[in-house]
Design a protein around this motif. Structure first.
Motif, mmCIF file in Angstrom:
data_model
loop_
_atom_site.group_PDB
_atom_site.id
_atom_site.type_symbol
_atom_site.label_atom_id
_atom_site.label_comp_id
_atom_site.label_asym_id
_atom_site.label_seq_id
_atom_site.Cartn_x
_atom_site.Cartn_y
_atom_site.Cartn_z
ATOM 1 N N VAL A 398 -37.837 20.994 -34.582
ATOM 2 C CA VAL A 398 -37.893 19.364 -35.194
ATOM 3 C C VAL A 398 -36.235 19.583 -35.896
ATOM 4 C CG1 VAL A 398 -39.599 18.119 -36.402
ATOM 5 C CG2 VAL A 398 -40.442 19.572 -35.591
ATOM 6 N N ARG A 399 -36.090 17.947 -35.407
ATOM 7 C CA ARG A 399 -35.491 17.347 -35.885
ATOM 8 C C ARG A 399 -34.648 16.024 -36.861
ATOM 9 N NH1 ARG A 399 -31.191 20.596 -31.505
ATOM 10 N NH2 ARG A 399 -31.816 22.746 -32.401
ATOM 11 N N HIS A 400 -35.724 15.794 -37.152
ATOM 12 C CA HIS A 400 -35.936 14.378 -37.378
ATOM 13 C C HIS A 400 -35.162 13.656 -37.880
ATOM 14 C CE1 HIS A 400 -39.865 14.389 -35.654
ATOM 15 N NE2 HIS A 400 -40.819 14.367 -36.306
ATOM 16 N N ARG A 401 -34.320 14.489 -38.780
ATOM 17 C CA ARG A 401 -32.577 13.264 -39.589
ATOM 18 C C ARG A 401 -31.583 13.629 -38.616
ATOM 19 N NH1 ARG A 401 -31.278 19.375 -40.479
ATOM 20 N NH2 ARG A 401 -28.667 19.654 -40.366
ATOM 21 N N ALA A 402 -31.884 13.846 -37.458
ATOM 22 C CA ALA A 402 -31.573 13.239 -36.004
ATOM 23 C C ALA A 402 -31.137 12.073 -35.568
ATOM 24 C CB ALA A 402 -30.326 14.725 -35.551
ATOM 25 N N GLU A 403 -32.614 12.120 -35.497
ATOM 26 C CA GLU A 403 -33.119 11.418 -35.049
ATOM 27 C C GLU A 403 -32.914 9.593 -35.696
ATOM 28 O OE1 GLU A 403 -37.357 12.155 -33.632
ATOM 29 O OE2 GLU A 403 -36.679 13.747 -33.524
ATOM 30 N N ASN A 404 -32.605 8.747 -34.735
ATOM 31 C CA ASN A 404 -32.718 7.390 -35.405
ATOM 32 C C ASN A 404 -33.722 6.417 -35.966
ATOM 33 O OD1 ASN A 404 -30.136 6.857 -34.461
ATOM 34 N ND2 ASN A 404 -30.479 6.006 -32.750
ATOM 35 N N ASP A 405 -34.775 7.131 -35.504
ATOM 36 C CA ASP A 405 -36.000 6.138 -36.295
ATOM 37 C C ASP A 405 -36.308 6.996 -37.582
ATOM 38 O OD1 ASP A 405 -36.710 5.092 -33.316
ATOM 39 O OD2 ASP A 405 -38.315 6.515 -33.337
ATOM 40 N N TYR A 406 -36.317 8.010 -37.783
ATOM 41 C CA TYR A 406 -35.939 8.280 -39.619
ATOM 42 C C TYR A 406 -35.098 8.135 -40.554
ATOM 43 C CZ TYR A 406 -39.498 10.816 -37.507
ATOM 44 O OH TYR A 406 -41.044 11.359 -36.541
ATOM 45 N N GLN A 407 -33.497 7.287 -40.509
ATOM 46 C CA GLN A 407 -32.945 6.788 -41.053
ATOM 47 C C GLN A 407 -33.080 5.880 -42.229
ATOM 48 O OE1 GLN A 407 -30.129 9.501 -40.857
ATOM 49 N NE2 GLN A 407 -31.805 9.907 -39.301
ATOM 50 N N TRP A 408 -34.604 5.339 -41.776
ATOM 51 C CA TRP A 408 -34.968 4.259 -43.433
ATOM 52 C C TRP A 408 -35.064 5.569 -44.715
ATOM 53 C CZ3 TRP A 408 -39.529 3.978 -45.344
ATOM 54 C CH2 TRP A 408 -40.568 4.799 -44.705
ATOM 55 N N MET A 409 -35.568 6.509 -43.933
ATOM 56 C CA MET A 409 -36.098 7.765 -45.080
ATOM 57 C C MET A 409 -35.111 7.850 -46.271
ATOM 58 S SD MET A 409 -39.497 9.694 -43.273
ATOM 59 C CE MET A 409 -40.644 8.809 -43.073
ATOM 60 N N THR A 410 -33.867 8.514 -45.218
ATOM 61 C CA THR A 410 -32.874 9.179 -45.830
ATOM 62 C C THR A 410 -32.123 8.160 -46.317
ATOM 63 O OG1 THR A 410 -32.094 10.562 -43.905
ATOM 64 C CG2 THR A 410 -30.373 9.528 -44.640
ATOM 65 N N ALA A 411 -32.309 6.866 -46.289
ATOM 66 C CA ALA A 411 -31.502 5.674 -46.938
ATOM 67 C C ALA A 411 -32.176 5.758 -48.328
ATOM 68 C CB ALA A 411 -31.542 4.228 -46.405
ATOM 69 N N LEU A 412 -33.556 5.695 -47.977
ATOM 70 C CA LEU A 412 -34.365 4.998 -49.216
ATOM 71 C C LEU A 412 -34.064 6.617 -50.197
ATOM 72 C CD1 LEU A 412 -35.996 3.827 -51.518
ATOM 73 C CD2 LEU A 412 -38.253 4.332 -50.000
ATOM 74 N N ARG A 413 -33.970 7.083 -49.938
ATOM 75 C CA ARG A 413 -34.227 9.110 -50.416
ATOM 76 C C ARG A 413 -32.205 9.215 -51.149
ATOM 77 N NH1 ARG A 413 -36.701 13.740 -48.625
ATOM 78 N NH2 ARG A 413 -35.130 15.022 -48.360
ATOM 79 N N GLU A 414 -31.456 8.514 -50.551
ATOM 80 C CA GLU A 414 -30.096 8.977 -51.022
ATOM 81 C C GLU A 414 -29.900 7.499 -52.231
ATOM 82 O OE1 GLU A 414 -25.513 8.855 -49.757
ATOM 83 O OE2 GLU A 414 -26.619 7.116 -49.274
ATOM 84 N N GLN A 415 -30.992 6.300 -52.234
ATOM 85 C CA GLN A 415 -30.955 5.758 -53.383
ATOM 86 C C GLN A 415 -31.558 5.821 -54.080
ATOM 87 O OE1 GLN A 415 -32.640 2.083 -50.952
ATOM 88 N NE2 GLN A 415 -30.096 1.129 -50.604
ATOM 89 N N LEU A 416 -32.823 6.784 -54.070
ATOM 90 C CA LEU A 416 -33.524 7.850 -55.089
ATOM 91 C C LEU A 416 -32.845 8.320 -55.645
ATOM 92 C CD1 LEU A 416 -37.289 7.603 -53.016
ATOM 93 C CD2 LEU A 416 -37.152 6.738 -54.893
ATOM 94 N N TRP A 417 -31.583 9.023 -55.310
ATOM 95 C CA TRP A 417 -31.139 10.441 -56.010
ATOM 96 C C TRP A 417 -30.045 9.940 -56.629
ATOM 97 C CZ3 TRP A 417 -31.670 15.001 -57.727
ATOM 98 C CH2 TRP A 417 -30.382 15.378 -57.726
ATOM 99 N N TRP A 418 -29.340 8.823 -56.391
ATOM 100 C CA TRP A 418 -28.376 8.272 -57.855
ATOM 101 C C TRP A 418 -29.245 6.673 -57.859
ATOM 102 C CZ3 TRP A 418 -24.179 10.579 -56.672
ATOM 103 C CH2 TRP A 418 -23.639 11.676 -56.089
ATOM 104 N N SER A 419 -29.263 6.203 -57.517
ATOM 105 C CA SER A 419 -29.755 4.562 -58.329
ATOM 106 C C SER A 419 -30.742 4.789 -58.954
ATOM 107 C CB SER A 419 -29.849 3.360 -57.459
ATOM 108 O OG SER A 419 -28.951 2.727 -56.879
ATOM 109 N N GLY A 420 -32.062 5.690 -59.113
ATOM 110 C CA GLY A 420 -33.497 5.580 -59.685
ATOM 111 C C GLY A 420 -34.402 6.020 -59.198
ATOM 112 N N PRO A 421 -35.572 6.001 -59.991
ATOM 113 C CA PRO A 421 -36.432 6.631 -59.106
ATOM 114 C C PRO A 421 -37.515 4.323 -59.212
ATOM 115 C CG PRO A 421 -36.314 6.611 -60.918
ATOM 116 C CD PRO A 421 -35.095 6.849 -61.495
ATOM 117 N N ASN A 422 -36.707 3.711 -59.155
ATOM 118 C CA ASN A 422 -36.715 2.435 -58.853
ATOM 119 C C ASN A 422 -35.901 1.420 -58.083
ATOM 120 O OD1 ASN A 422 -39.359 2.330 -61.093
ATOM 121 N ND2 ASN A 422 -37.368 2.932 -62.062
ATOM 122 N N VAL A 423 -35.173 2.123 -58.133
ATOM 123 C CA VAL A 423 -33.289 1.913 -56.530
ATOM 124 C C VAL A 423 -32.745 0.761 -57.610
ATOM 125 C CG1 VAL A 423 -33.187 1.476 -54.228
ATOM 126 C CG2 VAL A 423 -34.703 2.888 -55.096
#
Length: 931
Positions: A398-423
């Motif tokens: 499984v390689r969902h992270r290399a699939e376009n359909d899952y990039q919205w998850m990557t984007a939100l996860r990055e915002q949660l890590w850097w901007s915090g729990p409430n983005v």
């Protein structure tokens, strides 16, 4: 007593040794992360596509750009930009100390073991978008040694990270496009140096700190040269060897090696992993007498590194000890070390992620008011992308992270890590319940980097522009229309990121904010984002604001220090799908009145635009003042807009002082690989970054990429004939004059075939164009030659009717070549390849006996794969890394350091090398008579 026997061989040989290998950083608590793999299909590596590789110590000592694959294509020319002065009143958290710094040791695009390209036609890669919280960035991954056959990264290697049977090196240089992005944001890019028991096979620090007869450190001198050539700023050094440990007698030379890097003007961060009293792999997590010599040499009064990255268990007790130690050191030796400058407390981002253990680890580094007591460092924050499949409890293949359909998850996860729990960096309180489980994250424990690190900015002067490009896209847009429908990744094209994702001042409902990549982007099914997908104005993405607009909302965008004069203007491109009674204004915060928001209306901003609309607003009324921050104000009008949407494609602040750049001179095609649809071009770069920010490259007015550089690789030509344009972009974001070059690969030779044979002949065959194009000049030239004594460079001229030519006395050692055929009246075409490989270089290192102990340095030839050691005709067996069993040979990158030194009482000992092509070398006798 060391006894050096005379080498015996069955044939005379000369060795020219260059090879390359790479770096994966690792620490005592290794961050788990998703694996990497070669891209497939249309996104597979191009036949001539540049990719980042790495280096062993021996290869660094013999480094030159001419012999380093793709070196010229792997440079960053963007100078490190100056950051503006901090201003607490415009910080999301005014209480944060701007002197607290941040190191981010992290993966780059996230596909790095094989074929780590600077830019390519793949959207679903990692694109770091929070440079404003970082001061130093270093890559953390591994990349296969140059010339490692890609097929070594087979199914087993992808499935099991302990089954990668190829070599990683001790040095990983930064991907140049990541260096471009880092420098745009005032962040230093550091290369990574790493030694450990398993991950680097036979490589050891001893090979790095060697001295020449003059007492100099040749590897250090080359590391300085490489940093200057490739455009990065220094090194992050992680020394974690054990069993055997670092020899205490070697520590003075290790310190001397570090001083040499200092003398070269480089920034060096040392991972605190070495006890200088014992040489052991020990993590003090503070400064003390047994590690201080890697920061400061008390005997000579010289600094040895700029800072320490402390291991992850550092808490208040260790911080108190470090502060006390530095105070005493400063008092005794007259130094002025500041803990925020030299001490970085580590956090294991990639392993602990959003878990409570990470939130607790962060709290243990804070004072009573929630401010870090020293600077911070993280390992593996790219887990937001790289660890997605693991967090979903899914495993290979499984390689969902290399699939376009899952990039919205990557984007939100990055915002949660850097901007915090409430983005929202202005609200970093953790949630009572987990509301982000849909992206396999948790916002109950981790307050975000923005809760402890003050945001920084490079937005100063009189001119600034952004197209809200994140560094990738599903298409490329020009003036609101699709210029190239292909997906792409290129961090060189990333704009300075929005400072705050997403700080909104409102008494009403929070609006949803996102990057709009167009109709093909998957928004997920969580309902977090629901808007009409419009795409970009210029580049790959626009900024989209949507949702219920029921109260005035100020969306803060950029922290700045922009001077305003009578000629200053703000230009904005926006796209509004529907008409309502809302309005949009530019919100300006000035340094002299940071508590107020000056609002500049955007005319007709409540009306549907029917596409992209632009407005230019006069800022002359604010002449003499400095903009400290700006954003957008949205107001609902007479009634709430329940389905509000506004796309912002571009914002430019300019005063007319930015000169429209002239067309670059010297535009030429360096190689046209017509058979694969690739091309390398070159031009004369304007080295004033204040005048030219990047170059955009077009083929028949289709955008094919861009970079601030003087060379560019085109992976997919839109057509085999037409016009190449290279256009500079000025400081105000506007394109300048284009350099134009026509080409036509349909009226030149085609179907070029090259055959290299064992008798040293190289035969080139081709098909001539229907209309004769005159005599042809055929040139064959070595590139990155590594085993030949000197490079091949020969040419022949043949008649227009000829269809083949043969070159004699060519290498048979697997070196690379480029053959170019240039008709007199048509464009030249090129084809690359390798000479037939029928030769394996014999072992040629400085082995020696110490009693019955054989010291067998690691081979430095380009393409060795196995080293066989015969004792009285029987193969010696060697242990492998990760404890996966003994093998009857030394395996490049996988046999342990113990392979380099072992006892033997055999009367006859000889060795032979085998290369990647399966050739066996002549034996080299180490003891006894010829066999």
């Amino acid at each position: 007593m060391k006894i050096r026997d005379k080498k015996k061989t069955w044939s005379k040989f000369t060795v020219l040794s260059v090879s390359t290998a790479l770096f994966t950083a690792g620490f005592p608590f290794t961050a788990a992360a998703g694996d990497t793999w070669p891209f497939a299909g249309d996104q597979a590596q191009g036949a001539n596509q540049p990719s980042v590789h790495g280096y062993t110590s021996g290869h660094i000592a013999d480094w030159s750009p001419e012999r380093d694959p793709y070196a010229e294509m792997l440079r960053s020319h963007v100078p490190l930009q100056r950051r503006i002065a901090p201003l607490a009143s415009t910080q999301a958290n005014p209480n944060l100390d701007p002197n607290v710094q941040m190191t981010n040791v992290s993966g780059d695009y996230g596909n790095a073991f094989i074929e780590n390209a600077p830019y390519t036609n793949k959207f679903a890669q990692y694109h770091f978008n929070f440079w404003q919280y970082v001061d130093y960035w270093s890559p953390w991954h591994g990349t296969a040694t140059a010339y490692t056959p890609p097929e070594y990264y087979d199914e087993l290697a992808q499935k099991d990270w302990q089954q990668k049977w190829f070599e990683f090196g001790m040095l990983n240089i930064p991907n140049p496009t990541y260096t471009d992005a880092a420098h745009k944001n005032g962040v230093m890019a550091l290369a990574g140096i790493f030694f450990s028991n398993n991950d680097r096979g036979q490589q050891t620090y001893k090979q790095m700190i060697v001295k020449d007869k003059k007492g100099n450190y040749p590897v250090a001198e080359k590391l300085i040269e490489m940093a200057k050539y490739f455009g990065y700023d220094g090194y992050f050094i992680n020394q974690e060897e054990q069993n055997p440990n670092v020899a205490t007698e070697d520590i003075p030379d290790y310190v001397g090696f570090m001083k040499a890097l200092q003398d070269g003007g480089l920034y060096v961060q040392w991972y605190d992993s070495l006890n200088t009293a014992t040489g052991s792999n020990t993590f003090a997590r503070t400064f003390n007498d047994n590690n201080i010599s890697f920061l400061y040499d008390k005997a000579t009064g010289k600094q040895v590194s700029q800072s320490f990255f402390f291991d992850y268990g550092m808490g208040n007790t260790q911080i108190n000890s470090a502060a006390s130690y530095l105070n005493n050191l400063n008092g005794q030796y007259g130094t002025d070390f500041d803990l925020n400058d030299v001490g970085f407390a580590g956090l294991e981002a990639g392993r602990d992620r959003f878990k409570s253990v990470n939130g607790t680890a962060l709290k243990n580094k804070l004072d009573a008011s929630g401010v870090p007591r020293l600077s911070l460092a993280t390992l593996g924050a790219d887990f937001v992308h790289a660890g997605l499949d693991e967090d979903m409890n899914l495993s290979w293949p499984v390689r969902h992270r290399a699939e376009n359909d899952y990039q919205w998850m990557t984007a939100l996860r990055e915002q949660l890590w850097w901007s915090g729990p409430n983005v929202d960096p202005a609200n970093t309180a953790v949630s009572r319940t987990n509301t982000v489980a849909d992206v396999y994250a948790d916002n109950r424990y981790w307050p975000g980097i923005s809760s402890v690190i003050a945001e920084r900015s490079v937005v100063g002067g009189a001119n600034f522009y952004t197209d809200f490009n994140t560094g990738h896209g599903l298409s490329y847009y020009r003036d609101g229309a699709v210029s190239n429908p292909a997906e792409w990744s290129n961090m060189s094209l990333q704009d300075v990121p929005v400072t705050w994702q997403w700080w909104q001042d409102t008494a009403g409902s929070r609006l949803a904010v996102d990057f709009d990549y167009g109709p093909e982007y998957d928004l997920g099914d969580s309902g977090r984002q629901a808007y009409e997908q419009i795409g970009a104005y210029n580049g790959g993405s626009s900024l989209v604001v949507s949702g219920k607009l029921d109260a005035e909302t100020f969306l803060r965008l950029y922290k700045t220090e922009l001077s305003v004069n009578a000629n200053s203007k703000l230009s904005i491109a926006f796209n509004k799908p529907d008409t309502d009674s809302s309005s949009m204004q530019i919100g300006l915060i000035f340094a002299d009145r940071p508590g107020e928001v000056a609002k500049v209306p955007v005319p007709n901003s409540g009306e549907a635009t029917g596409g992209w609309s632009t407005a230019e607003l006069d800022l002359g009324a604010y002449a003499g003042r400095s903009i400290a921050a700006f954003g957008l104000v949205f107001a609902p009008g007479d009634e709430a807009a329940n389905a509000y949407q506004m796309n912002i494609g571009e914002i430019r602040i300019h005063d007319g002082s930015a000169v429209r750049p002239a067309a670059p001179k010297g535009l030429e095609i360096e190689e046209a690989f017509a058979g694969t649809g690739e091309m390398n071009i070159r031009w004369n770069m304007n080295d004033n970054y204040g005048t030219v920010k990047q170059y955009n490259v077009y083929v028949n007015d289709t955008f094919v990429g861009g970079k601030y550089d003087e060379v560019f690789y085109i992976k997919n030509l839109p057509a085999l004939s037409g016009t190449i344009k290279v256009v500079p972009v000025g400081a105000d974001g506007l394109e300048g004059e284009a350099a134009v070059l026509p080409f036509d690969l349909t009226k030149t030779v085609s179907d070029v075939q090259v055959e290299s044979t064992e008798d040293g002949k190289l035969t080139v065959r081709w098909t001539n164009p229907s209309e004769p194009a005159g005599n042809l000049k055929i040139n064959v030239e070595s590139v990155h030659w590594t085993t030949s004594k000197k490079p091949v460079k020969e040419n022949k001229v043949v008649s227009a009717s000829a269809t083949s030519v043969t070159f004699d006395k060519m290498p048979v050692n697997g070196d690379e070549f480029v053959v170019t055929i240039a008709p007199k009246r048509a464009d030249a075409v090129a084809v690359s390849g390798t000479f037939i490989d029928k030769v394996a270089e014999p072992y040629a290192e400085d082995w020696y006996w110490e009693g019955d102990t054989l010291h067998l340095p690691m081979p430095e030839t380009r393409d060795w794969r196995y080293l066989y050691v015969y004792e009285n005709g029987v193969l010696h067996s060697f242990p492998t890394t990760y404890g996966v069993g003994n093998k009857d040979r030394i395996i490049r990158g996988r046999s342990t350091k113990a392979s380099l030194e072992f006892a033997s009482t055999a009367e006859n000992v000889y060795v032979a090398l085998e290369d990647y092509a399966g050739n066996r070398s002549e034996p080299v006798v180490l003891r006894g008579d010829d066999q």
